[in-house]
Design an enzyme around this catalytic site. Structure first.
Site, mmCIF file in Angstrom:
data_model
loop_
_atom_site.group_PDB
_atom_site.id
_atom_site.type_symbol
_atom_site.label_atom_id
_atom_site.label_comp_id
_atom_site.label_asym_id
_atom_site.label_seq_id
_atom_site.Cartn_x
_atom_site.Cartn_y
_atom_site.Cartn_z
ATOM 1 C CD GLU A 29 -3.595 -21.662 -14.798
ATOM 2 O OE1 GLU A 29 -4.637 -21.013 -14.558
ATOM 3 O OE2 GLU A 29 -3.397 -22.262 -15.865
ATOM 4 C CG ASN A 49 2.528 -4.290 -3.283
ATOM 5 O OD1 ASN A 49 3.235 -3.670 -4.083
ATOM 6 N ND2 ASN A 49 1.361 -3.839 -2.890
ATOM 7 C CG HIS A 63 -1.699 -0.203 6.074
ATOM 8 N ND1 HIS A 63 -0.495 -0.829 5.865
ATOM 9 C CD2 HIS A 63 -1.607 0.354 7.305
ATOM 10 C CE1 HIS A 63 0.289 -0.659 6.914
ATOM 11 N NE2 HIS A 63 -0.361 0.054 7.812
ATOM 12 C CE LYS A 73 -4.523 -2.792 0.064
ATOM 13 N NZ LYS A 73 -4.372 -2.343 1.461
ATOM 14 C CE1 TYR A 133 1.437 -6.987 0.335
ATOM 15 C CE2 TYR A 133 -0.139 -5.408 -0.520
ATOM 16 C CZ TYR A 133 0.947 -5.713 0.258
ATOM 17 O OH TYR A 133 1.575 -4.718 0.976
ATOM 18 C CG ASP A 144 -0.513 4.358 2.525
ATOM 19 O OD1 ASP A 144 0.562 4.236 3.130
ATOM 20 O OD2 ASP A 144 -1.372 3.448 2.453
ATOM 21 C CE LYS A 170 1.787 3.110 7.255
ATOM 22 N NZ LYS A 170 1.644 2.829 5.805
ATOM 23 C CG ASP A 171 0.920 0.216 10.731
ATOM 24 O OD1 ASP A 171 1.262 -0.906 10.309
ATOM 25 O OD2 ASP A 171 0.504 1.136 9.985
HETATM 26 C C1 LIG Z 1 2.496 -0.219 0.410
HETATM 27 C C2 LIG Z 1 3.718 0.339 -0.255
HETATM 28 C C3 LIG Z 1 4.785 0.810 0.482
HETATM 29 N N1 LIG Z 1 5.876 1.312 -0.159
HETATM 30 C C4 LIG Z 1 7.012 1.774 0.651
HETATM 31 C C5 LIG Z 1 6.661 2.831 1.677
HETATM 32 C C6 LIG Z 1 7.564 2.538 2.832
HETATM 33 O O1 LIG Z 1 8.789 3.215 2.650
HETATM 34 C C7 LIG Z 1 7.835 1.031 2.743
HETATM 35 C C8 LIG Z 1 7.051 0.235 3.737
HETATM 36 O O2 LIG Z 1 5.684 0.616 3.613
HETATM 37 P P1 LIG Z 1 4.621 0.202 4.718
HETATM 38 O O3 LIG Z 1 5.263 0.342 6.062
HETATM 39 O O4 LIG Z 1 3.344 0.936 4.438
HETATM 40 O O5 LIG Z 1 4.468 -1.341 4.390
HETATM 41 P P2 LIG Z 1 3.383 -2.300 5.094
HETATM 42 O O6 LIG Z 1 3.220 -1.943 6.529
HETATM 43 O O7 LIG Z 1 3.757 -3.671 4.705
HETATM 44 O O8 LIG Z 1 2.048 -1.881 4.363
HETATM 45 C C9 LIG Z 1 1.273 -2.805 3.619
HETATM 46 O O9 LIG Z 1 0.694 -3.636 4.534
HETATM 47 C C10 LIG Z 1 -0.701 -3.832 4.569
HETATM 48 C C11 LIG Z 1 -0.907 -5.273 4.906
HETATM 49 C C12 LIG Z 1 -1.456 -3.461 3.379
HETATM 50 O O10 LIG Z 1 -2.575 -3.928 3.162
HETATM 51 C C13 LIG Z 1 -0.927 -2.456 2.476
HETATM 52 O O11 LIG Z 1 -1.001 -2.959 1.166
HETATM 53 C C14 LIG Z 1 0.420 -1.960 2.706
HETATM 54 O O12 LIG Z 1 0.215 -0.688 3.258
HETATM 55 O O13 LIG Z 1 7.467 0.645 1.416
HETATM 56 C C15 LIG Z 1 5.966 1.385 -1.530
HETATM 57 O O14 LIG Z 1 6.952 1.866 -2.092
HETATM 58 N N2 LIG Z 1 4.919 0.932 -2.271
HETATM 59 C C16 LIG Z 1 3.789 0.410 -1.683
HETATM 60 O O15 LIG Z 1 2.865 -0.004 -2.416
#
Ligand SMILES: Cc1cn([C@H]2C[C@H](O)[C@@H](COP(=O)(O)OP(=O)(O)O[C@H]3O[C@H](C)C(=O)[C@H](O)[C@H]3O)O2)c(=O)[nH]c1=O
Length: 184
Positions: A29, A49, A63, A73, A133, A144, A170-171
């Site tokens: 579970e 996610n 993030h 989370k 997650y 964000d 972005k990062d």
């Molecule tokens: C987070 C998120 C992103 N998106 C879209 C926005 C972008 O077009 C695409 C990729 O997003 P991002 O580059 O922010 O994804 P990660 O780099 O994996 O970000 C995540 O990675 C780290 C580990 C985290 O803790 C956060 O939960 C989350 O920000 O998905 C969405 O549509 N919904 C969402 O909840």
């Protein structure tokens, strides 16, 4: 049914749900609201996610979402392994800018709970890593935010992997903690 281990920063926990193994494989579970509540973890998750990272060395983070859309989370790995990090970004906290890290893997079946007020990130340790997650607020691009993974003021000791880390644009452009909008 739930093994819970505090990781040394306010509310950041390792959680290991009981895995029932048999000749076929296992059943677990991965989340049970009642069991989490019995363990004192009363959270309402509203979004799930899933991220896939094709290579080792892919770093996502750090993030967080700002209030009023801050997120708790609960993260687990269903394939592969990650080095997962939570950073206290509450300026009024006695552990402001402190960080904790944990290896989370499909094999271990462990999870990390990262509360509101913490920045979160991970780097993959093997190719084809899949992370699932749950979050307690939905995505809000306006709230964000990112912080540089290698900010010397935080000093995260990321694992040394062969080759460079791969990050999103972005990062790569994320501000330092000092320049970021964080929690009071
Ligand atoms: C987070 C998120 C992103 N998106 C879209 C926005 C972008 O077009 C695409 C990729 O997003 P991002 O580059 O922010 O994804 P990660 O780099 O994996 O970000 C995540 O990675 C780290 C580990 C985290 O803790 C956060 O939960 C989350 O920000 O998905 C969405 O549509 N919904 C969402 O909840």
């Amino acid at each position: 049914m739930l093994e819970i281990r505090p990781l040394g920063l306010d509310g950041v926990l390792e959680i290991v749900p009981k895995r029932f193994g048999d000749a076929r494989g296992f059943f677990v579970e991965t989340y049970n609201e009642e069991r989490f509540s019995d363990a004192g973890i009363d959270l309402r998750f509203v979004q799930d996610n899933h991220s896939h990272s094709a290579a080792a060395g892919i770093l996502r983070g750090l993030h967080y979402q700002l209030p009023p859309r801050a997120q708790d989370k609960l993260l687990r790995v269903v394939r592969g392994r990650v080095f997962d990090v939570a950073v206290d970004i509450r300026r009024s906290s006695k552990t402001f800018r402190k960080w904790v890290a944990l290896e989370i893997s499909a094999e271990k079946g462990n999870q990390i709970l990262v509360p509101k007020g913490f920045a979160h990130g991970f780097v993959t340790l093997v190719p084809d890593t899949e992370v699932l997650y749950k979050v307690t607020d939905t995505y809000s691009p306006q709230h964000d935010r990112s912080i540089r993974f290698d900010d010397p003021a935080i000093g995260i000791e990321w694992p040394s992997l062969s080759g460079e880390f791969q990050l999103s644009d972005k990062d790569l452009k994320a501000p330092t903690l000092a320049a970021a909008e964080v929690f009071a």
